[in-house]
Design a protein around this motif. Structure first.
Motif, PDB file in Angstrom:
ATOM      1  N   LEU A 185       0.828  -1.208   0.000  1.00 28.23           N
ATOM      2  CA  LEU A 185       0.000   0.000   0.000  1.00 28.23           C
ATOM      3  C   LEU A 185       0.861   1.256   0.000  1.00 28.23           C
ATOM      4  N   ARG A 186       1.923   1.246   0.778  1.00 28.46           N
ATOM      5  CA  ARG A 186       2.800   2.425   0.827  1.00 28.46           C
ATOM      6  C   ARG A 186       3.498   2.633  -0.523  1.00 28.46           C
ATOM      7  N   SER A 187       3.981   1.561  -1.131  1.00 30.59           N
ATOM      8  CA  SER A 187       4.664   1.673  -2.425  1.00 30.59           C
ATOM      9  C   SER A 187       3.711   2.171  -3.507  1.00 30.59           C
ATOM     10  N   ALA A 188       2.460   1.670  -3.511  1.00 30.45           N
ATOM     11  CA  ALA A 188       1.476   2.104  -4.496  1.00 30.45           C
ATOM     12  C   ALA A 188       1.132   3.575  -4.304  1.00 30.45           C
ATOM     13  N   CYS A 189       1.017   4.028  -3.040  1.00 29.53           N
ATOM     14  CA  CYS A 189       0.720   5.438  -2.756  1.00 29.53           C
ATOM     15  C   CYS A 189       1.831   6.349  -3.284  1.00 29.53           C
ATOM     16  N   ARG A 190       3.045   5.948  -3.026  1.00 30.29           N
ATOM     17  CA  ARG A 190       4.172   6.769  -3.510  1.00 30.29           C
ATOM     18  C   ARG A 190       4.206   6.831  -5.040  1.00 30.29           C
ATOM     19  N   GLN A 191       3.937   5.684  -5.679  1.00 32.05           N
ATOM     20  CA  GLN A 191       3.958   5.669  -7.142  1.00 32.05           C
ATOM     21  C   GLN A 191       2.803   6.496  -7.707  1.00 32.05           C
ATOM     22  N   LEU A 192       1.634   6.416  -7.059  1.00 35.15           N
ATOM     23  CA  LEU A 192       0.496   7.201  -7.509  1.00 35.15           C
ATOM     24  C   LEU A 192       0.804   8.696  -7.433  1.00 35.15           C
ATOM     25  N   ARG A 193       1.390   9.095  -6.309  1.00 35.93           N
ATOM     26  CA  ARG A 193       1.716  10.515  -6.156  1.00 35.93           C
ATOM     27  C   ARG A 193       2.713  10.958  -7.222  1.00 35.93           C
ATOM     28  N   GLU A 194       3.678  10.105  -7.520  1.00 39.26           N
ATOM     29  CA  GLU A 194       4.677  10.456  -8.549  1.00 39.26           C
ATOM     30  C   GLU A 194       4.007  10.623  -9.915  1.00 39.26           C
ATOM     31  N   TRP A 195       3.117   9.707 -10.283  1.00 32.68           N
ATOM     32  CA  TRP A 195       2.449   9.815 -11.591  1.00 32.68           C
ATOM     33  C   TRP A 195       1.495  11.008 -11.622  1.00 32.68           C
ATOM     34  N   GLN A 196       0.832  11.260 -10.500  1.00 33.01           N
ATOM     35  CA  GLN A 196      -0.065  12.423 -10.473  1.00 33.01           C
ATOM     36  C   GLN A 196       0.704  13.718 -10.628  1.00 33.01           C
ATOM     37  N   GLU A 197       1.884  13.783 -10.030  1.00 34.13           N
ATOM     38  CA  GLU A 197       2.697  14.994 -10.158  1.00 34.13           C
ATOM     39  C   GLU A 197       3.241  15.162 -11.577  1.00 34.13           C
ATOM     40  N   ARG A 198       3.248  14.078 -12.367  1.00 36.50           N
ATOM     41  CA  ARG A 198       3.704  14.147 -13.767  1.00 36.50           C
ATOM     42  C   ARG A 198       2.556  14.483 -14.719  1.00 36.50           C
ATOM     43  N   GLY A 199       1.426  14.858 -14.170  1.00 38.54           N
ATOM     44  CA  GLY A 199       0.344  15.322 -15.037  1.00 38.54           C
ATOM     45  C   GLY A 199      -0.747  14.321 -15.284  1.00 38.54           C
ATOM     46  N   GLN A 200      -0.919  13.348 -14.415  1.00 38.75           N
ATOM     47  CA  GLN A 200      -1.987  12.370 -14.576  1.00 38.75           C
ATOM     48  C   GLN A 200      -2.873  12.386 -13.315  1.00 38.75           C
ATOM     49  N   PRO A 201      -3.581  13.474 -13.100  1.00 40.33           N
ATOM     50  CA  PRO A 201      -4.328  13.643 -11.846  1.00 40.33           C
ATOM     51  C   PRO A 201      -5.464  12.640 -11.662  1.00 40.33           C
ATOM     52  N   SER A 202      -6.045  12.145 -12.724  1.00 37.99           N
ATOM     53  CA  SER A 202      -7.193  11.239 -12.583  1.00 37.99           C
ATOM     54  C   SER A 202      -6.791   9.768 -12.609  1.00 37.99           C
ATOM     55  N   PHE A 203      -5.522   9.486 -12.671  1.00 39.21           N
ATOM     56  CA  PHE A 203      -5.042   8.111 -12.748  1.00 39.21           C
ATOM     57  C   PHE A 203      -5.330   7.376 -11.431  1.00 39.21           C
ATOM     58  N   ARG A 204      -5.720   6.090 -11.523  1.00 38.54           N
ATOM     59  CA  ARG A 204      -6.026   5.291 -10.334  1.00 38.54           C
ATOM     60  C   ARG A 204      -5.190   4.028 -10.321  1.00 38.54           C
TER      61      ARG A 204
END
Length: 887
Positions: free
Chosen positions: A682-701
């Motif tokens: 869960l922690r690894s997925a959260c960190r990866q999600l935040r990284e992708w969201q910061e790269r311009g993919q705000p709606s990515f799940r």
């Protein structure tokens, strides 16, 4: 003053009318003792006669009763209980000036509460109480509180053996020098008040002609009884006053008081002047102060040595009598002389039955001649013997005792007696047996434990080896026992284990052994068995026997077991190896579906060792950073876009390479490692999600799978909150995937838990939908966002009408519940076409991409979206190739 005497030794009556005093027994009728009277108790002197009246009796009537009975008090009794006492002293409170006061109820003038003493109080102690408490009457009661009589100061004086003291003391020793007198014209009411105020029991009346009279409390009572008017006391006083010289002995004074039946006597000084009036109470006071010091001292000195000897002898007797250990004394010929009560209690023999007998009547016959020869040899050599011995009670019961025998010799060294002291050590032996039982038996079930099992197994192996026999070891484990403990509590679990143990014992031969290894594991030892077929037959019978429902505390439980079987000599000739091999076979039975048995095969140990090594390595995988997350894109085929990804766990084993979840997740579940591993995921997925969201993919799940153990962990919600906080994100971009069985296990608790998950922002997906047994009634209550159709229904969807119909129904159901649908395991364009035709929202599978590491996801996403757009434009029909991992 012409009537005054001229000689000090003359007894003088100072003119008075005939005196009426209460009856006092003559001196010759009084028990006079020259011994110490401190040992005389009140109960020995109190007269059983008691004058009683009701509370409403008038004072003049109560006084009449006292005067007739010639007593100094009357008890006031109501409903059988003493509520007060009216005494001669109380009579002084009567107001003779008011005739009505003579008719007042006695309850208004009585003294209350009544002071009491018990019959065992000594006269000496009572004399002290009379002086200290300032009273002249005590109610005497026995140990049960029953009234026995009333005792007065006069009774004490008349019953003390104080003749020596009275002969040696003169009257002047008790003179107080506080003579009280009033003139003859004094009204009776005033005279009585003066007596009361001065606390005097008598007062002198001085006549105008120089003579003296006396008016006592007893006279006042007589006047109350006669309802006398308030006339001058000169007409009422007793005269003449009996008087003696102050040099008269107290013995003579007491004799005169008894002889003349009076309780007061005047005291004349050397000049013949009246200086005081002395009563029985004054004699009592002097006696109490001097008598003990002078008379008793001499007698105590005389008896001192004797009392010490008696006390020591009494102490020794009491020690022996009250000892909890049996004691017997014999003469030099070993004939019993005496025994104590403990001997009788321990052996059952009375003293009369054993005195004169030889102690051999207690012999149990368990010890041979050599034992007694050694005992007597040491006793004669050392003078004592101590040890354990078995003896027999009178009723025939044999019991163990700790015995000490001592030879007793006189001052010349001649043997005179033997003394034996013993205690019953049956309880000690029982405690030793209990300790031994705890060392070899399971305290819950009473079955042999591992230690005793190994001992019995060694004996059985030796027997089988000598006689060329075969034997079997069955290792039994209850299936899913932990769930019973967790859901119903350890008390129910313990009762279940006891029942299982009983059923195992009832189902086996008498020579077979059932042992509890701990927890829910049992081992059965089958000696002298024909072969594997017989062992298998026994295993099947045990499985069927234990499968019968068990009712405990209102719960009906059905328990299945897994059994592993090892054989001697085929599988090993070592006790430890046989148990280990049966254990390995049992684990194989669990892996093949539980509720079954397996015979041991050599390769099972290899698998067990591999399993152990894998578990050990998994413990270190987190700290060595060997776990990886791979991501498989989730595609919206109608728009040709990747809208998210499912995070899939991999283990980069240092020796075995990249391992799929199916190879280690069951092991993590079994060992409990799934909880820390799940937190890492869960922690690894959260960190990866935040990284992708910061790269311009705000709606990515990102979708993350949860295990049942992780979801049910009490700290799961706290852990999820902590992970979100530490990663600096919320749960809005994360979807947690749960299976149907996880949701349906305690549905109401699941609904509450899911509500808390939703409050953190997480989405919830129901994974592998259609493969479980969901209740639609509960399903609509779960706060679910996504249904994922299991790949089982997708695999043949383009060929099987049934699968296509099921998928259509599932999609329709999900949409009716306003849920999005994800189809898993899409591998061909044909499968994609069928799903799209039936309105499936999202798909994932090898048709678009295999799971890839995070660093490769961007390029994989580009390829996937390209393929998806082609399909959306109608250019992807018929393709079935599977995309490979992008470079």
């Amino acid at each position: 003053m012409s009537n005054r005497p001229t000689l000090a030794s003359t007894v003088t009556r100072l003119s008075a009318p005939p005196m009426v005093e209460p009856h006092v027994p003559p001196l010759e009728d009084i028990t006079v003792s020259t011994l110490i009277s401190s040992d005389v108790a009140v109960g020995q002197i109190v007269r059983p006669f008691m004058l009683e009246c009701a509370p409403d009796v008038p004072l003049h009537e109560a006084a009449r009763l006292m005067a007739e009975a010639r007593v100094s008090s009357v008890l006031v009794v109501e409903d059988g209980e003493v509520v007060g006492i009216w005494t001669e002293r109380d009579a002084l409170a009567v107001d003779f000036a008011d005739p009505a006061s003579l008719a007042r109820p006695v309850c208004e003038a009585m003294s209350s509460p009544v002071r009491a003493v018990t019959t065992d109080v000594t006269l000496q102690a009572l004399a002290v109480r009379f002086r200290e408490e300032g009273v002249r009457h005590y109610l005497v009661v026995d140990a049960d509180g029953t009234r026995c009589g009333v005792v007065s100061q006069t009774d004490v004086v008349l019953n003390q053996g104080i003749e020596h003291y009275l002969r040696l003391r003169k009257l002047n020793a008790v003179v107080k020098g506080q003579l009280r007198m009033l003139p003859e014209a004094t009204p009776l009411a005033r005279f009585a008040a003066a007596m009361r105020d001065s606390a005097s029991d008598a007062m002198v009346v001085a006549y105008d002609d120089g003579a003296y009279g006396i008016l006592t409390e007893r006279d006042i009572v007589r006047l109350v009884a006669g309802r006398s008017a308030d006339e001058p006391v000169g007409r009422l006083a007793q005269r003449p006053l009996l008087a003696v010289s102050d040099q008269t002995s107290l013995y003579r004074v007491r004799s005169l008081l008894v002889e003349h039946r009076v309780r007061h006597i005047g005291v004349l000084d050397g000049a013949g002047r009246l200086i005081d009036v002395v009563s029985f109470g004054d004699i009592l006071c002097g006696m109490e102060l001097v008598y003990v010091q002078e008379l008793q001292h001499a007698l105590h000195q005389r008896d001192h040595a004797l009392k010490i000897s008696q006390r020591n002898l009494h102490l020794a007797e009491k020690v022996i009598e009250n000892s909890l250990e049996g004691i017997l004394i014999t003469d030099e010929n070993v004939r019993i002389l005496s025994v104590n009560p403990a001997f009788c209690r321990l052996t059952g023999y009375s003293a009369e039955e054993v005195i004169g007998e030889n102690p051999s009547i207690l012999s149990s016959r368990r010890h041979g001649p050599e034992f007694y020869a050694e005992l007597w040899g040491r006793l004669k050599r050392d003078g004592h013997w101590q040890g354990e011995i078995w003896n027999r009670r009178k009723d025939g019961e044999i019991f163990p005792e700790l015995l000490t025998i001592t030879a007793i010799r006189d001052a010349d060294g001649t043997l005179t007696h033997y003394a034996a002291l013993f205690s019953d050590i049956s309880e000690l032996k029982q405690n030793e047996e209990q300790i031994r039982h705890l060392a070899y038996y399971d305290p819950l079930t009473g079955l042999p434990n591992r230690r005793l099992l190994e001992d019995r197994l060694q004996v059985a192996l030796a027997h089988a080896h000598r006689n060329h026999l075969r034997m079997a070891v069955l290792f039994i484990d209850l299936d899913r026992f932990k769930r019973i403990n967790d859901s119903l509590g350890h008390q129910v679990g313990d009762q279940l284990l006891v029942t299982i143990a009983q059923r195992l014992c009832y189902s086996l031969r008498e020579d077979d052994t059932v042992a509890r290894m701990g927890g829910d594991e049992f081992v059965v030892l089958l000696p002298e068995i024909e072969g594997p077929d017989a062992a298998a037959h026994t295993a099947r019978r045990l499985i069927e026997t234990l499968k019968r429902p068990v009712a405990i505390d209102g719960h009906e439980l059905v328990v299945t077991i897994s059994i592993g079987v090892s054989m001697y000599p085929e599988d090993s000739d070592s006790a430890i190896e046989l148990i280990k091999n049966a254990d390995a076979a049992m684990y194989r039975a669990k892996q093949t579906g539980r509720d079954s048995f397996q015979l041991y095969q050599a390769e099972m140990n290899a698998r067990s060792l591999e399993h152990l090594a894998l578990e050990t390595a998994l413990h270190r995988a987190l700290e060595r950073d060997e776990l990886r997350l791979y991501y498989q894109p989730v595609v919206d085929p109608r728009r040709g876009r990747v809208i998210g990804a499912e995070a899939l766990l991999r283990w980069q084993h240092p020796r075995l390479g990249l391992m799929e979840p199916a190879d280690f997740i069951p092991l993590a579940e079994e060992s409990g490692l799934i909880v820390p591993i799940g937190e890492w995921v869960l922690r690894s997925a959260c960190r990866q999600l935040r990284e992708w969201q910061e790269r311009g993919q705000p709606s990515f799940r990102i979708a993350v799978n949860l295990s049942v153990r992780q979801f049910r962990d009490p700290g799961f919600i706290d852990m999820a909150e902590r992970v979100l906080r530490e990663c600096g994100t919320d749960g809005l971009g994360l979807t947690l995937e749960l299976t149907e069985s996880m949701l349906m296990d305690d549905a109401q608790e699941t609904i509450d838990l899911l509500a808390r998950v939703k409050r953190l922002g997480f989405g919830i997906a129901l994974d592998d939908f259609g493969t479980g047994w969901s209740s639609l009634a509960y399903l609509k209550r779960f706060p679910i966002d996504v249904l994922k159709i299991d790949r089982l229904f997708i695999r043949d969807i383009e060929h099987g009408a049934d699968d296509a119909a099921i998928v259509s129904a599932l999609i329709g159901l999900a949409h009716s519940l306003r849920l999005r649908v994800v189809a898993e395991g899409v591998e061909t364009a044909a499968q994609l076409a069928v799903l799209a035709e039936r309105g499936c929202d999202l798909v994932q599978g090898y048709h678009f991409s295999i799971p890839v590491p995070a660093e490769d996801f961007a390029s994989a996403r580009a390829q996937v979206e390209s393929r998806a757009r082609e399909y959306a434009m109608g250019q992807g029909a018929g393709e079935s190739a599977t995309l490979r991992k992008p470079v």
